[in-house]
Design an enzyme around this catalytic site. Sequence first.
Site, PDB file in Angstrom:
ATOM      1  N   ARG A  65       0.879  -1.248  -0.047  1.00 51.68           N
ATOM      2  CA  ARG A  65      -0.045   0.021   0.016  1.00 51.68           C
ATOM      3  C   ARG A  65       0.611   1.183  -0.016  1.00 51.68           C
ATOM      4  NH1 ARG A  65      -3.278  -2.350   4.953  1.00 51.68           N
ATOM      5  NH2 ARG A  65      -1.491  -3.383   4.961  1.00 51.68           N
ATOM      6  N   GLU A 102       5.159  -8.765  15.723  1.00 53.72           N
ATOM      7  CA  GLU A 102       4.419  -9.164  16.805  1.00 53.72           C
ATOM      8  C   GLU A 102       4.752 -10.734  17.029  1.00 53.72           C
ATOM      9  OE1 GLU A 102       0.474  -7.773  16.905  1.00 53.72           O
ATOM     10  OE2 GLU A 102       0.080  -8.674  18.748  1.00 53.72           O
TER      11      GLU A 102
HETATM   12  P1  AMP Z   1       4.329  -1.695  11.848  1.00 53.81           P
HETATM   13  O1  AMP Z   1       5.429  -2.141  11.405  1.00 53.81           O
HETATM   14  O2  AMP Z   1       3.841  -2.109  12.971  1.00 53.81           O
HETATM   15  O3  AMP Z   1       4.545  -0.118  12.020  1.00 53.81           O
HETATM   16  O4  AMP Z   1       3.255  -1.989  10.602  1.00 53.81           O
HETATM   17  C1  AMP Z   1       3.231  -1.268   9.614  1.00 53.81           C
HETATM   18  C2  AMP Z   1       2.653  -1.751   8.520  1.00 53.81           C
HETATM   19  O5  AMP Z   1       1.601  -2.855   9.223  1.00 53.81           O
HETATM   20  C3  AMP Z   1       2.118  -0.904   7.687  1.00 53.81           C
HETATM   21  O6  AMP Z   1       2.575  -1.044   6.382  1.00 53.81           O
HETATM   22  C4  AMP Z   1       0.466  -1.191   7.795  1.00 53.81           C
HETATM   23  O7  AMP Z   1       0.088  -1.163   6.362  1.00 53.81           O
HETATM   24  C5  AMP Z   1       0.365  -2.203   8.505  1.00 53.81           C
HETATM   25  N1  AMP Z   1      -0.522  -2.242   9.730  1.00 53.81           N
HETATM   26  C6  AMP Z   1      -0.192  -2.803  10.957  1.00 53.81           C
HETATM   27  N2  AMP Z   1      -1.392  -2.582  11.709  1.00 53.81           N
HETATM   28  C7  AMP Z   1      -2.411  -2.269  10.916  1.00 53.81           C
HETATM   29  C8  AMP Z   1      -3.736  -1.922  11.226  1.00 53.81           C
HETATM   30  N3  AMP Z   1      -4.331  -2.022  12.363  1.00 53.81           N
HETATM   31  N4  AMP Z   1      -4.612  -1.754  10.077  1.00 53.81           N
HETATM   32  C9  AMP Z   1      -3.899  -1.445   8.993  1.00 53.81           C
HETATM   33  N5  AMP Z   1      -2.715  -1.972   8.341  1.00 53.81           N
HETATM   34  C10 AMP Z   1      -1.979  -2.139   9.656  1.00 53.81           C
END
Ligand code: AMP
Length: 177
Positions: A65, A102
């Site tokens: 995305r 996670e």
């Molecule tokens: P992070 O590395 O934890 O910041 O996760 C980032 C990636 O996971 C991003 O590219 C988001 O598109 C996706 N992501 C994580 N949590 C969500 C959520 N609750 N809703 C949509 N996309 C998420």
Amino acid sequence: MKNISKPEDLKSYIREIPDFPKKGINFKDITTLFANPKAFSYMIDMLGSRYIGESLDFVVCVEARGFIIGSALAYKLGCGVILVRKPGKLPCDCNSNSYDLEYGSATLEIHKDALKENDRIIIADDVLATGGTALATAQLISELKAEVVETAFLAELAFLNGREKLKPYGVFSLISY
Ligand code: AMP
């Protein structure tokens, strides 16, 4: 769907899916925002207006995305797009960076010759959650000695504190949950 006069109004174009992809995650489905021409262009205009005049060389974005937001933003700012991808997708010599999710871990790659010293870039993605993805991307960019001017997101999940992890680079997001 509401009229859009401020970034907060974009929330009404984002669909929330409880327990996707697993229990406890409230997934922000931004495909509904992407599909609406007014919401999509407002999002890009608002992100773009922060960086016009910043003399950026590139927008760096992470699949998948992130590619959509990053490429539209780069067009708006008149700069190039650099892709950060999952392993095995980029064909030339790459640097890679692994980081914890996670559950388990993930790896991202960038072409070694994608950036040069002192290139000024922003990282763009849809949602800032824990910040692991953006931090791993920023580290890849720092390794190539380019300058991360800021990280830019449509939305941040403030309760996950990703902003703290990205403190050395700076965070801008249009909306916060
Ligand atoms: P992070 O590395 O934890 O910041 O996760 C980032 C990636 O996971 C991003 O590219 C988001 O598109 C996706 N992501 C994580 N949590 C969500 C959520 N609750 N809703 C949509 N996309 C998420």
